[in-house]
Scaffold this motif. Sequence first.
Motif, mmCIF file in Angstrom:
data_model
loop_
_atom_site.group_PDB
_atom_site.id
_atom_site.type_symbol
_atom_site.label_atom_id
_atom_site.label_comp_id
_atom_site.label_asym_id
_atom_site.label_seq_id
_atom_site.Cartn_x
_atom_site.Cartn_y
_atom_site.Cartn_z
ATOM 1 N N GLN A 156 -3.508 52.094 110.161
ATOM 2 C CA GLN A 156 -3.742 53.333 110.900
ATOM 3 C C GLN A 156 -3.890 54.520 109.952
ATOM 4 N N ARG A 157 -3.056 54.587 108.921
ATOM 5 C CA ARG A 157 -3.145 55.682 107.950
ATOM 6 C C ARG A 157 -4.477 55.643 107.196
ATOM 7 N N LEU A 158 -4.918 54.447 106.815
ATOM 8 C CA LEU A 158 -6.170 54.323 106.072
ATOM 9 C C LEU A 158 -7.375 54.668 106.944
ATOM 10 N N LEU A 159 -7.347 54.275 108.209
ATOM 11 C CA LEU A 159 -8.443 54.632 109.120
ATOM 12 C C LEU A 159 -8.497 56.146 109.322
ATOM 13 N N ALA A 160 -7.331 56.773 109.443
ATOM 14 C CA ALA A 160 -7.295 58.231 109.596
ATOM 15 C C ALA A 160 -7.824 58.925 108.342
ATOM 16 N N LEU A 161 -7.478 58.397 107.183
ATOM 17 C CA LEU A 161 -7.991 58.956 105.931
ATOM 18 C C LEU A 161 -9.503 58.826 105.872
ATOM 19 N N ASP A 162 -10.012 57.653 106.199
ATOM 20 C CA ASP A 162 -11.453 57.422 106.166
ATOM 21 C C ASP A 162 -12.172 58.373 107.120
ATOM 22 N N HIS A 163 -11.607 58.579 108.301
ATOM 23 C CA HIS A 163 -12.201 59.502 109.269
ATOM 24 C C HIS A 163 -12.226 60.919 108.709
ATOM 25 N N SER A 164 -11.147 61.323 108.057
ATOM 26 C CA SER A 164 -11.066 62.657 107.474
ATOM 27 C C SER A 164 -12.097 62.850 106.368
ATOM 28 N N LEU A 165 -12.229 61.852 105.486
ATOM 29 C CA LEU A 165 -13.181 61.977 104.386
ATOM 30 C C LEU A 165 -14.619 61.911 104.888
ATOM 31 N N SER A 166 -14.869 61.123 105.912
ATOM 32 C CA SER A 166 -16.216 61.069 106.497
ATOM 33 C C SER A 166 -16.598 62.426 107.067
ATOM 34 N N GLY A 167 -15.625 63.139 107.655
ATOM 35 C CA GLY A 167 -15.905 64.459 108.194
ATOM 36 C C GLY A 167 -16.139 65.500 107.121
ATOM 37 N N LEU A 168 -15.659 65.235 105.909
ATOM 38 C CA LEU A 168 -15.831 66.180 104.807
ATOM 39 C C LEU A 168 -17.257 66.176 104.276
ATOM 40 N N PHE A 169 -17.911 65.015 104.381
ATOM 41 C CA PHE A 169 -19.260 64.877 103.847
ATOM 42 C C PHE A 169 -20.228 64.511 104.970
ATOM 43 N N ALA A 170 -21.311 65.252 105.070
ATOM 44 C CA ALA A 170 -22.383 64.842 105.972
ATOM 45 C C ALA A 170 -23.111 63.662 105.343
ATOM 46 N N SER A 171 -23.629 62.782 106.180
ATOM 47 C CA SER A 171 -24.315 61.594 105.667
ATOM 48 C C SER A 171 -25.491 62.006 104.791
ATOM 49 N N GLY A 172 -25.538 61.454 103.601
ATOM 50 C CA GLY A 172 -26.621 61.765 102.684
ATOM 51 C C GLY A 172 -26.391 63.021 101.872
ATOM 52 N N THR A 173 -25.142 63.459 101.736
ATOM 53 C CA THR A 173 -24.826 64.668 100.973
ATOM 54 C C THR A 173 -25.139 64.479 99.493
ATOM 55 N N GLU A 174 -25.822 65.443 98.896
ATOM 56 C CA GLU A 174 -26.045 65.414 97.455
ATOM 57 C C GLU A 174 -24.903 66.135 96.755
ATOM 58 N N ILE A 175 -24.307 65.450 95.792
ATOM 59 C CA ILE A 175 -23.263 66.034 94.966
ATOM 60 C C ILE A 175 -23.907 66.440 93.648
ATOM 61 N N SER A 176 -23.919 67.745 93.381
ATOM 62 C CA SER A 176 -24.583 68.248 92.180
ATOM 63 C C SER A 176 -23.678 68.035 90.974
ATOM 64 N N ALA A 177 -23.588 66.763 90.556
ATOM 65 C CA ALA A 177 -22.636 66.411 89.501
ATOM 66 C C ALA A 177 -23.114 65.213 88.715
ATOM 67 N N LEU A 178 -22.679 65.192 87.472
ATOM 68 C CA LEU A 178 -22.781 64.016 86.621
ATOM 69 C C LEU A 178 -21.392 63.425 86.483
ATOM 70 N N LEU A 179 -21.276 62.110 86.639
ATOM 71 C CA LEU A 179 -20.003 61.427 86.492
ATOM 72 C C LEU A 179 -19.861 60.915 85.067
ATOM 73 N N TYR A 180 -18.640 60.989 84.547
ATOM 74 C CA TYR A 180 -18.451 60.545 83.169
ATOM 75 C C TYR A 180 -18.780 59.070 83.008
ATOM 76 N N HIS A 181 -18.248 58.231 83.901
ATOM 77 C CA HIS A 181 -18.657 56.827 83.863
ATOM 78 C C HIS A 181 -18.720 56.270 85.274
ATOM 79 N N ASP A 182 -19.287 55.105 85.390
ATOM 80 C CA ASP A 182 -19.655 54.570 86.706
ATOM 81 C C ASP A 182 -18.447 53.942 87.392
ATOM 82 N N ALA A 183 -17.487 54.810 87.773
ATOM 83 C CA ALA A 183 -16.280 54.331 88.438
ATOM 84 C C ALA A 183 -16.275 54.624 89.930
ATOM 85 N N TRP A 184 -17.295 55.314 90.429
ATOM 86 C CA TRP A 184 -17.221 55.874 91.774
ATOM 87 C C TRP A 184 -18.221 55.263 92.747
ATOM 88 N N GLY A 185 -18.732 54.090 92.409
ATOM 89 C CA GLY A 185 -19.729 53.462 93.266
ATOM 90 C C GLY A 185 -19.222 53.168 94.668
#
Length: 281
Positions: A156-185
């Motif tokens: 239940q806690r993980l589903l609530a977290l996922d719902h919260s993070l999904s609401g933070l980003f609209a689908s297809g959001t561009e993040i104007s960033a370079l990542l140091y290494h490929d850890a965030w796939g």
Amino acid sequence: MLRTVLALLLWMPFTLVAADAPRIIVSIKPVHSLVSNLLYGITEADLLLTGLQSPHNHQLKPSEAMRLYSADVIIWVGPALESFLPNYLRKLTNKTIITLATDEHTDVTTHLHTDPHRWLDPILAIKDSQRIAQQLIVRYPSLKNRIVTNLELLTQRLLALDHSLSGLFASGTEISALLYHDAWGYFTRRYHLGIHGIINPQPHSQPGVRHLNEIQQTVVSKGTRCLLIEPQFKPRYLDSLATNPGPTVRLVDPLGADEPAGINAYFNIMQANAGTFARCR
């Protein structure tokens, strides 16, 4: 004499409880947090790596080896992350070893160059928690009811977290960033985030001049706002990328080096990193 016997009688039950308590060790803090939720009210799991230690190139210390040897259950992601563990794990017997990266066809003898940062997807964290719970119940059948209840609460806690993070980003959001290494796939795929690229595909080696020039061109052409760097890495060439005016260096940390270990660590780590990504839109 009577006092001695009474003292022993008072001492023995607690000794038996301590001796019978599950002895579980977890390699990294985010997974340790999930396990801590599963074991809430039962016992506390040991955490192998703390602070700024990188599991990619850590050297196993004798004291850490002893803690692994003393455990009944060892929980790790897999050789693509904790590359220092396979040789040692092969030597252990009578242990329950829970490897989370089994769906990537890894085992304790194989090192695959895959993205092992699977906990950065809360839905995958639910699946991994279910797998851990199942194997803990096999090892400790008397604890089944409590583990099942804790798993339900964790889900239940993980589903609530996922719902919260999904609401933070609209689908297809561009993040104007370079990542140091490929850890965030896992994270970027789960929340449909686009990024400008990867600074260093091999974080423990120096990128070539040609690649750094390509990254600099990306910064200029796309107007990159952020360089997202993990605290375990402090590359000297960052100054050449973080020009003024230019992108801001921000910290993201999939391992939560500064976060206190415990039942809330996973959730705090995920929310903090998501907030940093959001500031780079």
